[in-house]
Design an enzyme around this catalytic site. Sequence first.
Site, PDB file in Angstrom:
ATOM      1  N   ARG A  76       0.820  -1.211   0.000  1.00  0.00           N
ATOM      2  CA  ARG A  76       0.000   0.000   0.000  1.00  0.00           C
ATOM      3  C   ARG A  76       0.853   1.260   0.000  1.00  0.00           C
ATOM      4  O   ARG A  76       0.531   2.241  -0.672  1.00  0.00           O
ATOM      5  CB  ARG A  76      -0.956  -0.012   1.194  1.00  0.00           C
ATOM      6  CG  ARG A  76      -2.039  -1.090   1.029  1.00  0.00           C
ATOM      7  CD  ARG A  76      -2.982  -1.150   2.170  1.00  0.00           C
ATOM      8  NE  ARG A  76      -3.755   0.067   2.310  1.00  0.00           N
ATOM      9  CZ  ARG A  76      -4.453   0.336   3.410  1.00  0.00           C
ATOM     10  NH1 ARG A  76      -4.448  -0.531   4.409  1.00  0.00           N
ATOM     11  NH2 ARG A  76      -5.136   1.445   3.510  1.00  0.00           N
ATOM     12  N   GLN A 107     -10.336   9.337   8.634  1.00  0.00           N
ATOM     13  CA  GLN A 107     -10.194   7.888   8.814  1.00  0.00           C
ATOM     14  C   GLN A 107      -9.027   7.379   7.975  1.00  0.00           C
ATOM     15  O   GLN A 107      -8.625   6.235   8.099  1.00  0.00           O
ATOM     16  CB  GLN A 107     -11.494   7.191   8.388  1.00  0.00           C
ATOM     17  CG  GLN A 107     -12.706   7.589   9.200  1.00  0.00           C
ATOM     18  CD  GLN A 107     -13.999   7.109   8.571  1.00  0.00           C
ATOM     19  OE1 GLN A 107     -14.380   5.953   8.730  1.00  0.00           O
ATOM     20  NE2 GLN A 107     -14.640   7.973   7.812  1.00  0.00           N
ATOM     21  N   ASP A 110      -3.370   7.727   4.911  1.00  0.00           N
ATOM     22  CA  ASP A 110      -2.454   8.047   3.799  1.00  0.00           C
ATOM     23  C   ASP A 110      -1.611   9.311   4.036  1.00  0.00           C
ATOM     24  O   ASP A 110      -0.669   9.554   3.290  1.00  0.00           O
ATOM     25  CB  ASP A 110      -3.231   8.168   2.483  1.00  0.00           C
ATOM     26  CG  ASP A 110      -4.363   9.186   2.526  1.00  0.00           C
ATOM     27  OD1 ASP A 110      -5.394   8.976   1.833  1.00  0.00           O
ATOM     28  OD2 ASP A 110      -4.232  10.187   3.268  1.00  0.00           O
ATOM     29  N   HIS A 125      -7.450   6.588  12.525  1.00  0.00           N
ATOM     30  CA  HIS A 125      -6.986   5.215  12.264  1.00  0.00           C
ATOM     31  C   HIS A 125      -5.470   5.121  12.110  1.00  0.00           C
ATOM     32  O   HIS A 125      -4.944   4.148  11.555  1.00  0.00           O
ATOM     33  CB  HIS A 125      -7.687   4.654  11.012  1.00  0.00           C
ATOM     34  CG  HIS A 125      -9.167   4.534  11.181  1.00  0.00           C
ATOM     35  ND1 HIS A 125     -10.031   4.456  10.126  1.00  0.00           N
ATOM     36  CD2 HIS A 125      -9.939   4.505  12.297  1.00  0.00           C
ATOM     37  CE1 HIS A 125     -11.280   4.368  10.585  1.00  0.00           C
ATOM     38  NE2 HIS A 125     -11.249   4.387  11.883  1.00  0.00           N
ATOM     39  N   CYS A 154      12.680  -2.690  16.899  1.00  0.00           N
ATOM     40  CA  CYS A 154      12.505  -1.398  17.585  1.00  0.00           C
ATOM     41  C   CYS A 154      13.865  -0.819  17.960  1.00  0.00           C
ATOM     42  O   CYS A 154      14.717  -1.532  18.505  1.00  0.00           O
ATOM     43  CB  CYS A 154      11.680  -1.617  18.854  1.00  0.00           C
ATOM     44  SG  CYS A 154      11.617  -0.178  19.920  1.00  0.00           S
ATOM     45  N   CYS A 157      13.958  -1.052  22.084  1.00  0.00           N
ATOM     46  CA  CYS A 157      14.035  -2.314  22.829  1.00  0.00           C
ATOM     47  C   CYS A 157      14.345  -3.527  21.950  1.00  0.00           C
ATOM     48  O   CYS A 157      14.510  -4.631  22.461  1.00  0.00           O
ATOM     49  CB  CYS A 157      12.724  -2.551  23.586  1.00  0.00           C
ATOM     50  SG  CYS A 157      11.379  -3.048  22.502  1.00  0.00           S
ATOM     51  N   GLY A 194     -16.672  11.666   1.574  1.00  0.00           N
ATOM     52  CA  GLY A 194     -16.024  10.476   1.053  1.00  0.00           C
ATOM     53  C   GLY A 194     -15.893   9.327   2.022  1.00  0.00           C
ATOM     54  O   GLY A 194     -14.871   8.636   2.058  1.00  0.00           O
TER      55      GLY A 194
HETATM   56  N1  APR Z   1     -15.348  11.988  -3.672  1.00  0.00           N
HETATM   57  C1  APR Z   1     -16.134  11.754  -2.577  1.00  0.00           C
HETATM   58  N2  APR Z   1     -16.492  10.486  -2.181  1.00  0.00           N
HETATM   59  C2  APR Z   1     -16.081   9.460  -2.954  1.00  0.00           C
HETATM   60  C3  APR Z   1     -15.293   9.640  -4.111  1.00  0.00           C
HETATM   61  C4  APR Z   1     -14.924  10.982  -4.465  1.00  0.00           C
HETATM   62  N3  APR Z   1     -14.176  11.253  -5.536  1.00  0.00           N
HETATM   63  N4  APR Z   1     -15.034   8.412  -4.654  1.00  0.00           N
HETATM   64  C5  APR Z   1     -15.652   7.493  -3.844  1.00  0.00           C
HETATM   65  N5  APR Z   1     -16.282   8.119  -2.833  1.00  0.00           N
HETATM   66  C6  APR Z   1     -17.044   7.520  -1.729  1.00  0.00           C
HETATM   67  C7  APR Z   1     -17.679   6.165  -2.022  1.00  0.00           C
HETATM   68  O1  APR Z   1     -18.962   6.322  -2.593  1.00  0.00           O
HETATM   69  C8  APR Z   1     -17.768   5.547  -0.633  1.00  0.00           C
HETATM   70  O2  APR Z   1     -19.003   5.877  -0.005  1.00  0.00           O
HETATM   71  O3  APR Z   1     -16.136   7.283  -0.680  1.00  0.00           O
HETATM   72  C9  APR Z   1     -16.624   6.225   0.144  1.00  0.00           C
HETATM   73  C10 APR Z   1     -15.451   5.303   0.469  1.00  0.00           C
HETATM   74  O4  APR Z   1     -15.914   4.342   1.382  1.00  0.00           O
HETATM   75  P1  APR Z   1     -14.920   3.245   1.987  1.00  0.00           P
HETATM   76  O5  APR Z   1     -14.100   2.690   0.919  1.00  0.00           O
HETATM   77  O6  APR Z   1     -15.757   2.360   2.803  1.00  0.00           O
HETATM   78  O7  APR Z   1     -13.931   4.111   2.903  1.00  0.00           O
HETATM   79  P2  APR Z   1     -14.134   4.674   4.380  1.00  0.00           P
HETATM   80  O8  APR Z   1     -15.551   5.048   4.629  1.00  0.00           O
HETATM   81  O9  APR Z   1     -13.107   5.691   4.591  1.00  0.00           O
HETATM   82  O10 APR Z   1     -13.775   3.363   5.244  1.00  0.00           O
HETATM   83  C11 APR Z   1     -13.719   3.526   6.621  1.00  0.00           C
HETATM   84  O11 APR Z   1     -12.877   1.325   6.916  1.00  0.00           O
HETATM   85  O12 APR Z   1     -11.602  -0.020   5.850  1.00  0.00           O
HETATM   86  C12 APR Z   1     -11.664   0.655   6.962  1.00  0.00           C
HETATM   87  O13 APR Z   1      -9.965   1.636   8.226  1.00  0.00           O
HETATM   88  C13 APR Z   1     -10.533   1.636   6.971  1.00  0.00           C
HETATM   89  O14 APR Z   1     -10.617   3.986   7.332  1.00  0.00           O
HETATM   90  C14 APR Z   1     -11.244   2.929   6.672  1.00  0.00           C
HETATM   91  C15 APR Z   1     -12.634   2.680   7.217  1.00  0.00           C
END
Ligand code: APR
Length: 244
Positions: A76, A107, A110, A125, A154, A157, A194
Amino acid sequence: MPGQQPVGSEELRERIRKARRVFVLTGAGVSAESGVPTFRGGGRTAVWKGLPFEVISSAGMVERDLPAVWEWFDYRRGVLEKCRPNPAHTALTAWQERFESLTLVTQNIDGLHAAAGSRGVLELHGNIWRARCTRCGARADVRELNDRERPPGCHECGDPMRPDVVLFGEMLPADVYREAAAAASVCDLCFVVGTSAVVYPAAELPVIASRRAYVVEINPEPTPLSELCHEVIHGRAGEVIPAL
Ligand code: APR
């Protein structure tokens, strides 16, 4: 631009003009336009070598096979290295100067909000560029560790280090969540950008904010949170946020 439809309602623009304390929660979607794959959305979930990401990204996997967890996060990081902040990240950085108080909670692991210049981002996270010792808790920047040693030892330690991210089956850092919840409870405008809003307790924060604030969702797709929001803007973060 002349002829361009204003984004959001007149009510939202009025509230943005008046807002003093703004709270923003972001998820993987805010980084999608930077080329960072989301976890869900589009009806699919991420898989690594046949393992659903909920498994490879879990506390159990750290116990069972820490080298495999490092391999997944090294992969990743390889993807992320090529990714740059997009106009959504940059616009949110500018919001720091625009509002009396801006709390940016993510959340995402990155680090793109900070890379765009956002200060004091609450990373619920954790962060993929950091490692943490499995015994003494010492932290280190992954880029300063010996990348041939997996897991790296580490520097304090000698015990194995693990990614400093919250894995499935683990609690969020309590102090970070407490600070985010406190800010959500006093904000007057809340943006949810998002996120599929299915992972808790992060998805609880807009619910806390909705008790007194105007809550706006920005997402091309509806989510379980949409009906709770005062306003939903179906669009891409990189287009909508700069236009607000
Ligand atoms: N702009 C806005 N939203 C977007 C875009 C964009 N360009 N592209 C996709 N999306 C939306 C999708 O429709 C979806 O609802 O972003 C959302 C991404 O959802 P997930 O992939 O589930 O990500 P997230 O909600 O951040 O996941 C939460 O789950 O996997 C764990 O720890 C991980 O932090 C993550 C947490």
